[in-house]
Design a protein around this motif. Structure first.
Motif, PDB file in Angstrom:
ATOM      1  N   SER A 151       7.905   0.617   1.978  1.00 56.20           N
ATOM      2  CA  SER A 151       7.483  -0.756   1.681  1.00 56.20           C
ATOM      3  C   SER A 151       8.511  -1.747   2.177  1.00 56.20           C
ATOM      4  O   SER A 151       8.181  -2.773   2.780  1.00 56.20           O
ATOM      5  CB  SER A 151       7.328  -0.962   0.177  1.00 56.20           C
ATOM      6  OG  SER A 151       6.202  -0.324  -0.281  1.00 56.20           O
ATOM      7  N   ARG A 201      12.386   7.792  -6.393  1.00 55.75           N
ATOM      8  CA  ARG A 201      11.465   8.787  -5.826  1.00 55.75           C
ATOM      9  C   ARG A 201      10.599   9.409  -6.896  1.00 55.75           C
ATOM     10  O   ARG A 201       9.458   9.751  -6.680  1.00 55.75           O
ATOM     11  CB  ARG A 201      12.241   9.883  -5.096  1.00 55.75           C
ATOM     12  CG  ARG A 201      12.568   9.520  -3.679  1.00 55.75           C
ATOM     13  CD  ARG A 201      12.963  10.738  -2.922  1.00 55.75           C
ATOM     14  NE  ARG A 201      14.345  10.654  -2.485  1.00 55.75           N
ATOM     15  CZ  ARG A 201      14.719  10.767  -1.219  1.00 55.75           C
ATOM     16  NH1 ARG A 201      13.853  10.956  -0.288  1.00 55.75           N
ATOM     17  NH2 ARG A 201      15.983  10.690  -0.902  1.00 55.75           N
ATOM     18  N   ARG A 242       7.783   6.863  -9.160  1.00 54.48           N
ATOM     19  CA  ARG A 242       6.949   6.064  -8.279  1.00 54.48           C
ATOM     20  C   ARG A 242       5.690   5.510  -8.900  1.00 54.48           C
ATOM     21  O   ARG A 242       5.553   4.351  -9.185  1.00 54.48           O
ATOM     22  CB  ARG A 242       6.543   6.884  -7.064  1.00 54.48           C
ATOM     23  CG  ARG A 242       7.449   6.709  -5.916  1.00 54.48           C
ATOM     24  CD  ARG A 242       6.928   7.485  -4.764  1.00 54.48           C
ATOM     25  NE  ARG A 242       7.565   8.773  -4.660  1.00 54.48           N
ATOM     26  CZ  ARG A 242       6.992   9.827  -4.113  1.00 54.48           C
ATOM     27  NH1 ARG A 242       5.765   9.771  -3.702  1.00 54.48           N
ATOM     28  NH2 ARG A 242       7.640  10.959  -4.008  1.00 54.48           N
ATOM     29  N   MET A 243       4.712   6.380  -9.063  1.00 52.16           N
ATOM     30  CA  MET A 243       3.408   5.831  -9.420  1.00 52.16           C
ATOM     31  C   MET A 243       3.058   6.100 -10.872  1.00 52.16           C
ATOM     32  O   MET A 243       1.939   5.951 -11.273  1.00 52.16           O
ATOM     33  CB  MET A 243       2.314   6.461  -8.545  1.00 52.16           C
ATOM     34  CG  MET A 243       2.432   6.079  -7.101  1.00 52.16           C
ATOM     35  SD  MET A 243       2.087   4.342  -6.840  1.00 52.16           S
ATOM     36  CE  MET A 243       0.333   4.366  -6.701  1.00 52.16           C
ATOM     37  N   ASP A 244       4.053   6.538 -11.658  1.00 48.51           N
ATOM     38  CA  ASP A 244       3.702   6.937 -13.019  1.00 48.51           C
ATOM     39  C   ASP A 244       3.262   5.787 -13.875  1.00 48.51           C
ATOM     40  O   ASP A 244       2.579   5.987 -14.874  1.00 48.51           O
ATOM     41  CB  ASP A 244       4.909   7.596 -13.688  1.00 48.51           C
ATOM     42  CG  ASP A 244       5.342   8.824 -12.929  1.00 48.51           C
ATOM     43  OD1 ASP A 244       6.438   9.315 -13.179  1.00 48.51           O
ATOM     44  OD2 ASP A 244       4.542   9.280 -12.083  1.00 48.51           O
ATOM     45  N   SER A 265       0.793  -1.226   0.000  1.00 46.55           N
ATOM     46  CA  SER A 265       0.000   0.000   0.000  1.00 46.55           C
ATOM     47  C   SER A 265       0.820   1.268   0.000  1.00 46.55           C
ATOM     48  O   SER A 265       0.369   2.289  -0.478  1.00 46.55           O
ATOM     49  CB  SER A 265      -0.907   0.059   1.220  1.00 46.55           C
ATOM     50  OG  SER A 265      -1.460  -1.166   1.477  1.00 46.55           O
ATOM     51  N   PHE A 266       2.034   1.216   0.548  1.00 43.35           N
ATOM     52  CA  PHE A 266       2.800   2.449   0.638  1.00 43.35           C
ATOM     53  C   PHE A 266       3.228   2.919  -0.728  1.00 43.35           C
ATOM     54  O   PHE A 266       3.566   2.133  -1.599  1.00 43.35           O
ATOM     55  CB  PHE A 266       4.062   2.217   1.476  1.00 43.35           C
ATOM     56  CG  PHE A 266       3.843   2.433   2.930  1.00 43.35           C
ATOM     57  CD1 PHE A 266       4.195   1.456   3.834  1.00 43.35           C
ATOM     58  CD2 PHE A 266       3.315   3.614   3.408  1.00 43.35           C
ATOM     59  CE1 PHE A 266       4.012   1.645   5.173  1.00 43.35           C
ATOM     60  CE2 PHE A 266       3.127   3.814   4.747  1.00 43.35           C
ATOM     61  CZ  PHE A 266       3.481   2.827   5.633  1.00 43.35           C
ATOM     62  N   LYS A 267       3.271   4.234  -0.914  1.00 41.13           N
ATOM     63  CA  LYS A 267       3.727   4.744  -2.190  1.00 41.13           C
ATOM     64  C   LYS A 267       5.233   4.893  -2.205  1.00 41.13           C
ATOM     65  O   LYS A 267       5.865   4.832  -3.235  1.00 41.13           O
ATOM     66  CB  LYS A 267       3.095   6.104  -2.457  1.00 41.13           C
ATOM     67  CG  LYS A 267       1.653   5.992  -2.701  1.00 41.13           C
ATOM     68  CD  LYS A 267       1.091   7.247  -3.296  1.00 41.13           C
ATOM     69  CE  LYS A 267      -0.379   7.002  -3.519  1.00 41.13           C
ATOM     70  NZ  LYS A 267      -1.175   8.181  -3.509  1.00 41.13           N
ATOM     71  N   ASN A 268       5.803   5.138  -1.043  1.00 41.58           N
ATOM     72  CA  ASN A 268       7.239   5.312  -0.966  1.00 41.58           C
ATOM     73  C   ASN A 268       7.887   3.934  -0.866  1.00 41.58           C
ATOM     74  O   ASN A 268       7.600   3.195   0.069  1.00 41.58           O
ATOM     75  CB  ASN A 268       7.548   6.143   0.283  1.00 41.58           C
ATOM     76  CG  ASN A 268       8.981   6.545   0.371  1.00 41.58           C
ATOM     77  OD1 ASN A 268       9.820   5.990  -0.297  1.00 41.58           O
ATOM     78  ND2 ASN A 268       9.241   7.512   1.226  1.00 41.58           N
ATOM     79  N   PRO A 269       8.763   3.570  -1.803  1.00 44.13           N
ATOM     80  CA  PRO A 269       9.278   2.189  -1.795  1.00 44.13           C
ATOM     81  C   PRO A 269      10.122   1.860  -0.567  1.00 44.13           C
ATOM     82  O   PRO A 269      10.172   0.707  -0.151  1.00 44.13           O
ATOM     83  CB  PRO A 269      10.111   2.105  -3.071  1.00 44.13           C
ATOM     84  CG  PRO A 269      10.386   3.494  -3.458  1.00 44.13           C
ATOM     85  CD  PRO A 269       9.271   4.316  -2.956  1.00 44.13           C
ATOM     86  N   THR A 292      -4.326   3.127 -13.782  1.00 42.00           N
ATOM     87  CA  THR A 292      -5.357   3.809 -13.002  1.00 42.00           C
ATOM     88  C   THR A 292      -6.714   3.280 -13.439  1.00 42.00           C
ATOM     89  O   THR A 292      -6.901   2.885 -14.579  1.00 42.00           O
ATOM     90  CB  THR A 292      -5.317   5.314 -13.237  1.00 42.00           C
ATOM     91  OG1 THR A 292      -5.400   5.541 -14.645  1.00 42.00           O
ATOM     92  CG2 THR A 292      -4.022   5.885 -12.724  1.00 42.00           C
ATOM     93  N   PHE A 339       1.585   2.974 -12.977  1.00 43.55           N
ATOM     94  CA  PHE A 339       0.524   2.085 -12.516  1.00 43.55           C
ATOM     95  C   PHE A 339      -0.759   2.314 -13.270  1.00 43.55           C
ATOM     96  O   PHE A 339      -1.080   3.404 -13.678  1.00 43.55           O
ATOM     97  CB  PHE A 339       0.289   2.269 -11.012  1.00 43.55           C
ATOM     98  CG  PHE A 339       1.288   1.524 -10.213  1.00 43.55           C
ATOM     99  CD1 PHE A 339       2.532   2.067  -9.971  1.00 43.55           C
ATOM    100  CD2 PHE A 339       1.010   0.271  -9.733  1.00 43.55           C
ATOM    101  CE1 PHE A 339       3.463   1.374  -9.250  1.00 43.55           C
ATOM    102  CE2 PHE A 339       1.945  -0.428  -9.006  1.00 43.55           C
ATOM    103  CZ  PHE A 339       3.161   0.128  -8.766  1.00 43.55           C
TER     104      PHE A 339
END
Lengths: 351, 167, 119
Positions: free
Chosen positions: B30, B79, B82-84, B23-27, B88, B86
């Motif tokens: 995690s 950093r 990160r979520m680019d 769940s964490f966005k920061n690896p 959506t 995934f």
């Protein structure tokens, strides 16, 4: 209360004490007391150790060391601690706030957790109650492996400290320091395996008991001791292996952005790690609490540990530091093959 | 009784940190949650009366594998990336599939014998290192030597992969 | 038997408690005067150039970590061996010799390929 009432209570007390639940509660209470005593003693150890280090440094470098604060500078560490306590706690703006706060704590927990298995002496009996108290918190049957595993955890505080500061110097220092620590951890484990082969047990209490009567392991494993000492120096990041925290070029490495008590905790971790490495060396190679019986075992233990710590400090002020690539090549190309050879030769001799 | 309380604490922490890993966005967070998860598993090994496995778990997983993960994460510039990448949207199907899998697992476990197994409390008194050693070097020699080959292949693979950068 | 492993939890909890306690007292007692210079990361007295984590990838760290994993697993096979060596005798020694020899081949390979050099 009169004599008769006390005598009337005794059978009730005995019945109470033979209940297994109560016995277990008493054991847990005893463990708590031991944990608190050991933790507080170890927590306050860096104070005299910093003083000792500065005095030793001074005398080796033909100067006097701290002399002003108190007689012969004895109150110097107290002054240092008060100063550090009142300094401002700066958290850099780009730092990760939670990791920045957690890193010193993560760095401290493993070095204290090691003390859960370390035996300081053999059993002593309290005279009045006739109860045997063992001078260790717990005797795990995987003792030495537990110590090595927890020593492996101490890399995390350094990595996270370097990363959380979000500064290039801290990050690079942290990564190099942790790479150094994991490289020398292998040689350290192999040196310990040599000792385990002679004693046939992983428990630290068994290792010390097998060395009773001048059968110290240093006579059986001299090469193992040299490897252990060198790898231990590298594990705790002391000179001659402390390039990652080198003050000259990298600006104090992974803890360059820390101030006040967080910095104090990193320093505390380093000194407690040095203490635990000396205690391990004494337990594994120098017979632990064994010694001629005119002094109790624990006094011999303390004398040996202090001598070992002095030896660590002596090497610090005698040798220059190694460059990082020299350091890594010693770890992988010299110590690792040498310790493997040591294991094989010891195995051949045992059979 | 006390064992059950400890078991629940460790189990809840293990599952919770496992959920936190994904769940964490920061690896880096995690990886830290994964470390907490592995430590809880080590505690569960101790409760199964196998301290050797617990210490091995800490030694190898937490001490080596997670350090590797941290090195890689900290050196790549994660950093920013990160979520680019995934996907959506489309969460609806994922949640539906998850619900079906949960129901299936509950049905299977409740019909098996797992829920009636209890740990006999005096099974092993010494942590089993000696038994593991004796079994490993008498009955299980072949898997042991094969393990060394697996390790050798892994080592060579890593060096071959990194060879271009070494020049 | 489980009671021997309880002190690990107790010590860790106690140390975390002491650490948090000291930090709380410290934050009450110490001065707080943030200024922009104090808050920026230290770089020889200049403004920092670039993000901290950009352009630092050195393959060396990765290779060292993988080498460490492999030899770590080897170490943990050596521990039960060291405990039972005297009981089983020469057979166990020969087996372990083969094991170590295979992994020594790996180490020599890494040495020759220059994986242990650098940085």
């Amino acid at each position: 209360m009169g004599q008769e009432e006390i005598r009337g209570l005794l059978p009730v007390l005995e019945l109470y004490l033979s209940n297994p639940l109560v016995i277990m509660m008493l054991e847990i209470l005893l463990i708590f007391i031991k944990v608190v005593v050991v933790t507080l003693v170890v927590f306050s150890l860096p104070l005299p150790l910093t003083y000792m280090e500065r005095k030793v440094a001074g005398h080796i470098q033909v100067r006097l060391g701290p002399m002003r604060v108190g007689p012969h500078g004895i109150l110097q560490p107290l002054a240092d601690m008060i100063k550090l306590f009142f300094k401002e706690d700066i958290i850099p703006s780009k730092a990760d706030p939670w990791l920045f706060r957690i890193a010193p704590v993560i760095s401290m927990v493993p070095v204290f957790a090691v003390f859960a298995t370390i035996p300081f002496g053999d059993k002593i009996t309290i005279p009045f109650i006739n109860y045997e108290v063992s001078m260790y918190i717990s005797d795990m049957n995987v003792g030495i492996l537990y110590v090595l595993a927890i020593a492996g955890l101490s890399v995390y505080g350094i990595i996270l400290g370097g990363w959380a500061s979000n500064s290039k110097y801290a990050l690079l220092g942290g990564l190099r320091s942790s790479a150094q620590m994991i490289s020398y951890e292998l040689a350290l484990s192999f040196a310990c395996i040599g000792v385990v082969m002679i004693v046939n047990s992983l428990s630290l209490v068994d290792i010390v008991k097998a060395q009773s009567g001048w059968h110290w392991n240093i006579f059986y494993q001299p090469v193992g001791f040299v490897i252990f000492f060198i790898a231990g120096l590298a594990e705790i990041n002391r000179i001659p292996f402390d390039l990652p925290e080198d003050e000259g070029t990298l600006g104090a490495g992974y803890h360059s952005e820390y101030s006040s008590m967080r910095f104090a905790f990193f320093m505390l971790t380093e000194y407690v790690a040095m203490v635990s490495m000396s205690i391990l060396a004494v337990l594994l190679f120098f017979g632990g609490w064994n010694g001629p019986s005119f002094l109790p075992g624990i006094i011999w233990f303390v004398i040996k540990v202090v001598l070992c710590i002095y030896f660590f400090m002596w090497t610090r002020f005698t040798f220059p530091r190694y460059r990082y690539d020299q350091l890594m090549s010693i770890g992988w190309k010299v110590l690792l093959p040498l310790s493997l050879l040591n294991i094989l030769i010891t195995g051949l001799i045992i059979i | 009784m006390a064992e059950q309380i400890f078991f629940f604490i460790f189990a809840v922490l293990a599952v919770g940190s496992a959920i936190a890993v994904v769940s964490f966005k920061n690896p880096v967070y995690s990886v830290l949650s994964l470390m907490v998860c592995f430590l809880q598993m080590a505690a569960l090994f101790v409760m199964l009366r196998s301290p050797f496995l617990a210490v091995v778990q800490v030694f190898v997983y937490v001490g080596a594998v997670l350090v590797l993960f941290l090195f890689v994460i900290m050196m790549l510039d994660i950093r920013k990336a990160r979520m680019d990448q995934f996907i959506t949207g489309g969460n609806f199907w994922a949640i539906g599939l998850l619900g079906i899998l949960i129901i299936e697992m509950i049905l299977i476990i409740s019909k098996s014998r797992l829920t009636s197994i209890t740990v006999s409390s005096e099974l092993r008194l010494d942590g089993g290192v000696r038994e593991i050693g004796e079994a490993l070097f008498t009955k299980y020699i072949l898997p042991f030597e094969i393990v060394s080959f697996i390790l050798l292949v892994a080592l060579m693979g890593a060096i071959v992969l990194g060879r271009k950068e070494l020049r | 038997m489980l009671l021997t492993y309880l002190p690990v939890l107790i010590i860790s909890g106690f140390v975390i408690f002491i650490a948090t306690f000291v930090f709380i007292i410290n934050s009450i007692v110490s001065p707080k005067k943030p200024s922009s210079e104090k808050l920026s990361p230290w770089e020889c007295g200049m403004e920092p150039i670039g993000e901290a984590s950009s352009g630092h990838f050195k393959i060396h760290f990765f290779i060292i970590a993988i080498l460490f994993i492999v030899f770590d697993v080897e170490t943990l096979f050596l521990f039960p061996w060291a405990v039972v060596l005297r009981d089983i005798g020469m057979v166990a020694f020969v087996e372990m010799f083969i094991f170590i020899a295979i992994l020594a081949v790996g180490l020599i390979y890494a040495w020759k390929k220059g994986a242990l050099e650098w940085v």
